[in-house]
Design a protein around this motif. Structure first.
Motif, PDB file in Angstrom:
ATOM      1  N   THR A 783      28.926  51.018  52.467  1.00 21.34           N
ATOM      2  CA  THR A 783      28.774  50.500  51.107  1.00 21.34           C
ATOM      3  C   THR A 783      29.683  51.231  50.125  1.00 21.34           C
ATOM      4  OG1 THR A 783      26.907  52.008  50.764  1.00 21.34           O
ATOM      5  CG2 THR A 783      26.391  49.761  51.463  1.00 21.34           C
ATOM      6  N   GLN A 784      30.609  52.022  50.641  1.00 21.92           N
ATOM      7  CA  GLN A 784      31.579  52.676  49.767  1.00 21.92           C
ATOM      8  C   GLN A 784      32.501  51.627  49.138  1.00 21.92           C
ATOM      9  OE1 GLN A 784      31.733  55.951  49.069  1.00 21.92           O
ATOM     10  NE2 GLN A 784      29.995  56.449  50.380  1.00 21.92           N
ATOM     11  N   ALA A 785      32.903  51.894  47.896  1.00 22.19           N
ATOM     12  CA  ALA A 785      33.705  50.924  47.152  1.00 22.19           C
ATOM     13  C   ALA A 785      35.149  50.901  47.651  1.00 22.19           C
ATOM     14  CB  ALA A 785      33.676  51.244  45.668  1.00 22.19           C
ATOM     15  N   ALA A 786      35.741  49.709  47.599  1.00 25.37           N
ATOM     16  CA  ALA A 786      37.171  49.552  47.855  1.00 25.37           C
ATOM     17  C   ALA A 786      37.873  49.470  46.504  1.00 25.37           C
ATOM     18  CB  ALA A 786      37.427  48.288  48.667  1.00 25.37           C
ATOM     19  N   SER A 787      38.712  50.444  46.195  1.00 24.14           N
ATOM     20  CA  SER A 787      39.369  50.532  44.894  1.00 24.14           C
ATOM     21  C   SER A 787      40.825  50.078  45.004  1.00 24.14           C
ATOM     22  CB  SER A 787      39.301  51.962  44.356  1.00 24.14           C
ATOM     23  OG  SER A 787      37.966  52.398  44.257  1.00 24.14           O
ATOM     24  N   PHE A 788      41.317  49.455  43.941  1.00 19.98           N
ATOM     25  CA  PHE A 788      42.703  49.009  43.918  1.00 19.98           C
ATOM     26  C   PHE A 788      43.112  48.738  42.476  1.00 19.98           C
ATOM     27  CE2 PHE A 788      39.853  45.484  44.771  1.00 19.98           C
ATOM     28  CZ  PHE A 788      40.211  44.532  43.814  1.00 19.98           C
ATOM     29  N   GLN A 789      44.389  48.424  42.292  1.00 25.21           N
ATOM     30  CA  GLN A 789      44.910  48.072  40.959  1.00 25.21           C
ATOM     31  C   GLN A 789      45.059  46.562  40.864  1.00 25.21           C
ATOM     32  OE1 GLN A 789      48.533  50.020  39.901  1.00 25.21           O
ATOM     33  NE2 GLN A 789      47.629  52.061  39.844  1.00 25.21           N
ATOM     34  N   LEU A 790      44.554  45.992  39.786  1.00 26.45           N
ATOM     35  CA  LEU A 790      44.789  44.585  39.480  1.00 26.45           C
ATOM     36  C   LEU A 790      45.880  44.554  38.414  1.00 26.45           C
ATOM     37  CD1 LEU A 790      43.752  41.702  40.118  1.00 26.45           C
ATOM     38  CD2 LEU A 790      42.293  41.903  38.122  1.00 26.45           C
ATOM     39  N   CYS A 791      47.029  44.026  38.778  1.00 30.13           N
ATOM     40  CA  CYS A 791      48.208  44.142  37.919  1.00 30.13           C
ATOM     41  C   CYS A 791      48.606  42.782  37.344  1.00 30.13           C
ATOM     42  CB  CYS A 791      49.394  44.711  38.699  1.00 30.13           C
ATOM     43  SG  CYS A 791      49.042  46.286  39.474  1.00 30.13           S
ATOM     44  N   THR A 792      49.137  42.821  36.138  1.00 36.03           N
ATOM     45  CA  THR A 792      49.805  41.670  35.532  1.00 36.03           C
ATOM     46  C   THR A 792      51.232  42.095  35.209  1.00 36.03           C
ATOM     47  OG1 THR A 792      49.211  42.236  33.256  1.00 36.03           O
ATOM     48  CG2 THR A 792      47.588  40.981  34.537  1.00 36.03           C
ATOM     49  N   HIS A 793      51.961  41.228  34.523  1.00 34.99           N
ATOM     50  CA  HIS A 793      53.347  41.580  34.207  1.00 34.99           C
ATOM     51  C   HIS A 793      53.433  42.671  33.138  1.00 34.99           C
ATOM     52  CE1 HIS A 793      52.220  38.813  31.043  1.00 34.99           C
ATOM     53  NE2 HIS A 793      53.347  39.048  30.381  1.00 34.99           N
ATOM     54  N   THR A 794      52.307  42.967  32.461  1.00 37.56           N
ATOM     55  CA  THR A 794      52.340  43.980  31.399  1.00 37.56           C
ATOM     56  C   THR A 794      51.376  45.145  31.625  1.00 37.56           C
ATOM     57  OG1 THR A 794      50.718  42.718  30.124  1.00 37.56           O
ATOM     58  CG2 THR A 794      53.054  42.319  29.638  1.00 37.56           C
ATOM     59  N   ARG A 795      50.303  44.922  32.381  1.00 36.20           N
ATOM     60  CA  ARG A 795      49.267  45.938  32.468  1.00 36.20           C
ATOM     61  C   ARG A 795      48.833  46.201  33.912  1.00 36.20           C
ATOM     62  NH1 ARG A 795      45.964  47.446  28.375  1.00 36.20           N
ATOM     63  NH2 ARG A 795      45.375  48.975  29.966  1.00 36.20           N
ATOM     64  N   GLN A 796      48.162  47.357  34.088  1.00 32.97           N
ATOM     65  CA  GLN A 796      47.552  47.699  35.369  1.00 32.97           C
ATOM     66  C   GLN A 796      46.104  48.132  35.106  1.00 32.97           C
ATOM     67  OE1 GLN A 796      50.037  50.851  36.803  1.00 32.97           O
ATOM     68  NE2 GLN A 796      51.542  49.480  37.723  1.00 32.97           N
ATOM     69  N   PHE A 797      45.169  47.531  35.835  1.00 31.16           N
ATOM     70  CA  PHE A 797      43.753  47.846  35.655  1.00 31.16           C
ATOM     71  C   PHE A 797      43.197  48.401  36.969  1.00 31.16           C
ATOM     72  CE2 PHE A 797      44.814  44.099  33.070  1.00 31.16           C
ATOM     73  CZ  PHE A 797      44.551  44.597  31.800  1.00 31.16           C
ATOM     74  N   TYR A 798      42.523  49.527  36.866  1.00 30.75           N
ATOM     75  CA  TYR A 798      41.886  50.120  38.044  1.00 30.75           C
ATOM     76  C   TYR A 798      40.493  49.524  38.217  1.00 30.75           C
ATOM     77  CZ  TYR A 798      45.612  53.585  38.230  1.00 30.75           C
ATOM     78  OH  TYR A 798      46.837  54.195  38.340  1.00 30.75           O
ATOM     79  N   VAL A 799      40.257  48.879  39.344  1.00 30.45           N
ATOM     80  CA  VAL A 799      38.992  48.206  39.591  1.00 30.45           C
ATOM     81  C   VAL A 799      38.505  48.558  40.998  1.00 30.45           C
ATOM     82  CG1 VAL A 799      39.460  46.270  38.025  1.00 30.45           C
ATOM     83  CG2 VAL A 799      40.207  46.135  40.413  1.00 30.45           C
ATOM     84  N   SER A 800      37.237  48.254  41.266  1.00 30.99           N
ATOM     85  CA  SER A 800      36.696  48.516  42.597  1.00 30.99           C
ATOM     86  C   SER A 800      35.603  47.509  42.918  1.00 30.99           C
ATOM     87  CB  SER A 800      36.143  49.943  42.687  1.00 30.99           C
ATOM     88  OG  SER A 800      35.102  50.137  41.756  1.00 30.99           O
ATOM     89  N   ILE A 801      35.498  47.180  44.189  1.00 31.94           N
ATOM     90  CA  ILE A 801      34.490  46.242  44.695  1.00 31.94           C
ATOM     91  C   ILE A 801      33.571  47.016  45.626  1.00 31.94           C
ATOM     92  CG2 ILE A 801      34.095  44.218  46.146  1.00 31.94           C
ATOM     93  CD1 ILE A 801      36.732  43.088  45.115  1.00 31.94           C
ATOM     94  N   GLN A 802      32.279  47.025  45.290  1.00 29.71           N
ATOM     95  CA  GLN A 802      31.290  47.729  46.099  1.00 29.71           C
ATOM     96  C   GLN A 802      30.285  46.727  46.641  1.00 29.71           C
ATOM     97  OE1 GLN A 802      29.295  50.959  44.154  1.00 29.71           O
ATOM     98  NE2 GLN A 802      28.682  51.883  46.086  1.00 29.71           N
ATOM     99  N   PRO A 803      30.145  46.620  47.951  1.00 30.07           N
ATOM    100  CA  PRO A 803      29.287  45.581  48.520  1.00 30.07           C
ATOM    101  C   PRO A 803      27.833  46.022  48.629  1.00 30.07           C
ATOM    102  CG  PRO A 803      30.364  46.757  50.280  1.00 30.07           C
ATOM    103  CD  PRO A 803      30.824  47.406  49.001  1.00 30.07           C
ATOM    104  N   PRO A 804      26.883  45.142  48.361  1.00 28.32           N
ATOM    105  CA  PRO A 804      25.495  45.424  48.772  1.00 28.32           C
ATOM    106  C   PRO A 804      25.440  45.438  50.293  1.00 28.32           C
ATOM    107  CG  PRO A 804      25.611  43.599  47.196  1.00 28.32           C
ATOM    108  CD  PRO A 804      27.013  43.868  47.655  1.00 28.32           C
TER     109      PRO A 804
END
Length: 919
Positions: A783-804
């Motif tokens: 159940t550990q989260a998978a983290s990655f960057q969600l990028c656009t042409h101008t920005r980078q957002f750090y996000v993560s998906i954690q499953p039940p």
């Protein structure tokens, strides 16, 4: 209960009734638990080792583990039975048989033990593999010549991905081959990632091992700044190794552990490995432990006392936590005093001295003496309060308690050595105390002071010598030696008044019973009294006796313990304990970090040409499908209607293909995998789909994402490119007034073994539009989260998906008989049962099935009983079987049972299903 005679117990054990045998074994084990000797029952107990009753057999093995080493001859007679027990279908019996076998300390059975350990290391049950790891140090202590073969077993068990085995095999590694650091390289990242899920005892062992490992494989994060500035042109700036950071990041959450040993292990790891700026995080956790039992407090304060010498700043905010309570034991009080003294500085010294002033009124004499010593240390370290402390100690000289006065004299003596000329009045005052103080150390300290600074008190010193000469014969040895020194110094500085007194004292000492005093008197006479032979020596007597002596440095006694690893027994005892391993020094140059790189095979090995063919390069594919207008419902019990068995059959066919390709593996490994995985023939196709609400999670809020919002949910559909990945449906919405371009996933930061199949880059998303895409993530049954960057042409957002935990599985279709057969294989440690009360709304079949399937992606198994509900699934990543049984009892009471090799998943799944049923 325990009054039953042993003869009665023997009769019960010889009975043909299993109930009597079980009762006898319960009584015997209870006797052992109470500390009573039951060794004379060994022959009667060992006869029942082949008993068919499983409960009796378990208790017999418990008894044998206790007495096998004492009754070796009788135990050897049953060795064939233990060997059969190693093949028993029940994992508890297999483990117990190995435990008994390894407890028989006879060299002749070493080959049998070695074979048993090797077989157990490949057992399908993680509990048996754990027991094999425990048996390794026992065999090594019996026959160290088996080291090479045991190292092979340790290497195999270190590669085990089960959290139950990790702690035990690391302990075996530490006992057998701690120098084989190469065995840890390829398992380092796995151990770091598993650490959070390992049992508490295993966490302590692994953390201590990784601490020493890190000191040999990484550079110090606290390098000398001046050295770096001096060689800036030649040397690159220091960058922490990612694996070093991984260890610190994965151990930090364990500071919240309820187990004090785990918290202490993490604290010592941070103290020895972390950058100075990050060590402070351990202070709050250690202070929290001060609310525990006095034994825990004692160990924690021992380590805090050492830490606070170098890292004073991290404990200063918690100064009040080290204030002493009247209910604290003496040892705890003294340790808190040590910490308070280490934390004293010019800012807080006034507060600390007020505390010390209160402590002096305590009835605990040892504590009062330690407080006076602490005041002396504060005065030594902080110059501006030296006079204040000295005056306070002088006031204590009028105390009625002789011990307080004596300790004050000793401390004042040390303080006066720093500024003797400014405190002649204090020396005069102390000279008057020789008539009253009877404590030898205090009397000796006063005499040393008067002799050392006799020139500052020329009228008083000879009178003190006169008094001491009268009582010389009745004084303690330590006092007599100082009287001789005082006489010698007065002879050299004021011979007119003290010549005869000195000769009288030396004559008394010449015939003293103690040879040290006799030798000292003869030595001093030859030095100070001029004769024809010693005339040359007497010239240097003044330089020898009246030489200026350096002021004493009052340091913490815990400074001597800095070279011991914190949290170790050696640190606690301040002596090297048996088995202690020194903490290695940091390397001067960073070792090769590539030794920890482990190849993760996305596909099983191919047999083409007899060599492994690397997997094809990963292609970015767009798996987006049309956006549904109504996304509030989806299938939660199987696949699409009408194709329930088809998608599952495809998965099974994929597994069969992979199994046929993997012919290069050993036959036994294949058999074990077949046992673990559900068979293809066990699948049923007539299963009704179950509907339930989809829970949506927020990945990126539109405020944080500057107008771009992202949500996700687990579609519970197979992920076609890779059946071992969980399909995650992602909905991306553009809430801005402008186009968002080049939406993509970048730089996934995954734990060891995790994989991500990214969605194809979205080139343009117009304003107000929404697009759905699908990602595949292999969570490795965690159940550990998978983290990655969600990028656009101008920005980078750090996000993560954690499953039940319920989304890490896929439904399995099986018959009732197959369910019972598989459930019978997953008992003991693999079975978790909880009792719950069902609310009134959960009385109908439809609601119960809906709530269970809402919590987990499982399918219902047909059942002949209307009071029992069965569900089956397998984990997506490893294919481990998970069986769920809900049985209604009287009223609203029900029993929930989870059978699974993945015990951690089973534990979390129980909680989620109970929450879903009772909310």
């Amino acid at each position: 209960f325990f009054l039953c005679r042993h003869d009665d117990l023997k009769e019960m054990l010889d009975s043909n009734k299993d109930s009597l045998k079980l009762e006898a074994m319960k009584r015997i084990v209870a006797m052992i638990a109470r500390g009573k000797n039951a060794s004379d029952l060994f022959p009667a107990v060992v006869k029942n080792v082949a008993c068919k009753n499983i409960e009796v057999k378990k208790l017999v093995y418990v008894y044998l583990v206790r007495y096998a080493e004492e009754q070796q001859d009788l135990a050897l007679l049953s060795i064939s039975t233990f060997q059969r027990g190693l093949k028993d279908p029940n994992q508890l019996i297999r483990a117990s048989a190995l435990r008994v076998l390894s407890s028989i300390r006879v060299p002749i059975i070493v080959p049998i033990m070695m074979l048993a350990i090797k077989e157990a290391a490949s057992d399908m049950s993680p509990y048996v593999r754990k027991t094999a790891a425990h048996a390794i140090p026992k065999l090594y202590s019996l026959d160290s010549d088996q080291k090479d073969q045991l190292i092979e077993v340790i290497e195999k068990l270190l590669a085990d991905k089960t959290t139950l085995v990790a702690g035990s095999v690391v302990m075996a590694f530490e006992e057998v081959c701690p120098e084989r650091i190469d065995l840890i390289h390829k398992n380092y990242r796995k151990l770091c990632n598993l650490l959070i899920d390992v049992e508490e005892w295993g966490q302590v062992v692994i953390i201590n091992m990784l601490t020493r490992y890190a000191r040999t494989q990484f550079l110090s994060p606290n390098q000398n700044v001046s050295e770096e500035m001096a060689s800036l042109a030649k040397r690159k700036p220091y960058v922490m190794d990612p694996d070093h950071r991984l260890l610190l990041r994965n151990t930090k959450p364990l500071l919240q552990s309820r187990n004090a040993a785990v918290v202490m292990s993490v604290a010592q790891l941070y103290f020895h490995l972390a950058p100075k700026a990050e060590v402070g995080v351990i202070a709050k956790a250690l202070v929290r432990l001060l609310r525990s039992h006095s034994e825990v407090q004692y160990v924690v304060l021992q380590n805090v006392a050492t830490m606070s010498i170098k890292r004073r700043g991290m404990f200063e905010p918690y100064l009040k936590s080290f204030y002493i309570r009247s209910t604290d034991p003496t040892q705890i009080k003294i340790l808190k005093l040590e910490v308070l003294t280490n934390l004293a500085n010019e800012t807080n010294i006034s507060t600390i001295l007020r505390e010390f002033q209160t402590y002096i009124r305590s009835m605990d004499k040892d504590f009062v003496a330690a407080t006076i010593q602490a005041i002396g240390r504060c005065a030594t370290n902080i110059g501006k309060v030296r006079d204040t402390c000295l005056n306070g100690l002088v006031q204590l000289l009028s105390n009625r308690d002789e011990l307080v006065v004596a300790e004050s004299v000793v401390v004042i003596k040390k303080l006066l050595q720093m500024q003797p000329s400014q405190h002649s009045e204090i020396i005069k005052h102390m000279a008057k105390l020789t008539d009253n103080i009877q404590v030898p150390m205090a009397r000796a300290s006063i005499l040393w002071l008067i002799g050392e600074y006799c020139e500052h008190v020329p009228k008083i010193a000879p009178d003190v010598l006169r008094k001491m000469a009268k009582s010389f014969t009745s004084e303690e040895d330590i006092v007599k030696l100082q009287v001789i020194n005082l006489a010698a110094k007065l002879y050299l500085t004021n011979s007119k008044q003290s010549k005869l007194l000195t000769q009288y004292v030396l004559n008394l000492a010449k015939y003293d019973q103690n040879y040290d005093i006799r030798d000292r008197a003869r030595f001093i006479r030859q030095l100070i009294v001029p004769t024809e032979k010693s005339g040359a020596l007497s010239k240097y007597a003044k330089k020898l006796f009246l030489a200026q002596k350096p002021a004493p440095i009052l340091e913490s006694s815990f400074k001597e313990r800095e070279h011991f690893q914190l949290g170790s027994l050696s640190h606690l005892l301040n002596a090297k304990a048996v088995g202690y391993q020194e903490l290695p020094d940091w390397p001067s140059e960073a070792p090769d970090p590539s030794v920890r790189n482990v190849e993760v095979l996305v596909h099983p090995p191919s047999t083409a040409g007899g060599k492994w063919v690397p997997p094809p390069p990963k292609k970015k594919t767009n798996f987006a499908f049309r956006h549904r207008q109504d996304t509030t419902f989806c299938f939660l019990g199987g696949a699409e209607s009408g194709s329930g068995s088809g998608s599952e059959d495809e998965d099974e066919e994929d597994e069969d293909e992979e199994e046929s390709e993997d012919q290069s593996e050993e036959k036994e490994e294949k058999k074990r995998k077949r046992k673990e995985a559900p068979r293809k023939g066990s699948l049923e196709s007539i299963i009704s789909p179950v509907f339930g609400a989809v829970k949506t999670y927020e990945l990126l809020h539109r405020m944080t994402g500057e107008g771009l919002s992202v949500e996700y949910y687990f579609s519970r559909q197979p992920f076609p490119p890779d059946s071992r990945m969980v399909a995650v449906q992602i909905q991306i919405s553009n809430n801005t007034a402008a186009e968002v371009k080049n939406i993509r996933v970048s730089e996934p930061k995954l734990l060891s073994g995790m994989r991500v199949q990214e969605f194809q880059e979205i080139e343009t998303l117009p304003p107000g539009e929404t697009v759905n895409v699908v990602m595949g993530i292999d969570f490795c049954d965690s159940t550990q989260a998978a983290s990655f960057q969600l990028c656009t042409h101008t920005r980078q957002f750090y996000v993560s998906i954690q499953p039940p935990v319920g989304e890490l599985m896929a439904p399995v279709f099986m018959s009732e008989n197959e369910f019972k057969r598989e459930q019978g294989k997953l008992t003991g440690m693999s079975e978790i049962t909880e009792k719950l009360t069902l609310p009134d709304k959960c009385q109908s079949d439809h609601v119960i099935v809906q709530q269970v399937t809402a919590a987990a992606n499982v399918s219902r198994v047909p059942c002949g009983s209307d009071k029992e509900y069965r569900f089956a699934a397998k984990t997506v990543s490893s294919g481990s079987l998970i069986l769920v049984t809900l049985e209604k009892k009287t009223g609203n009471v029900a029993h929930l049972t989870i059978n699974s090799e993945k015990m951690l998943i089973g534990t979390m799944l129980v909680k989620d299903i109970i929450h879903s049923l009772t909310q």
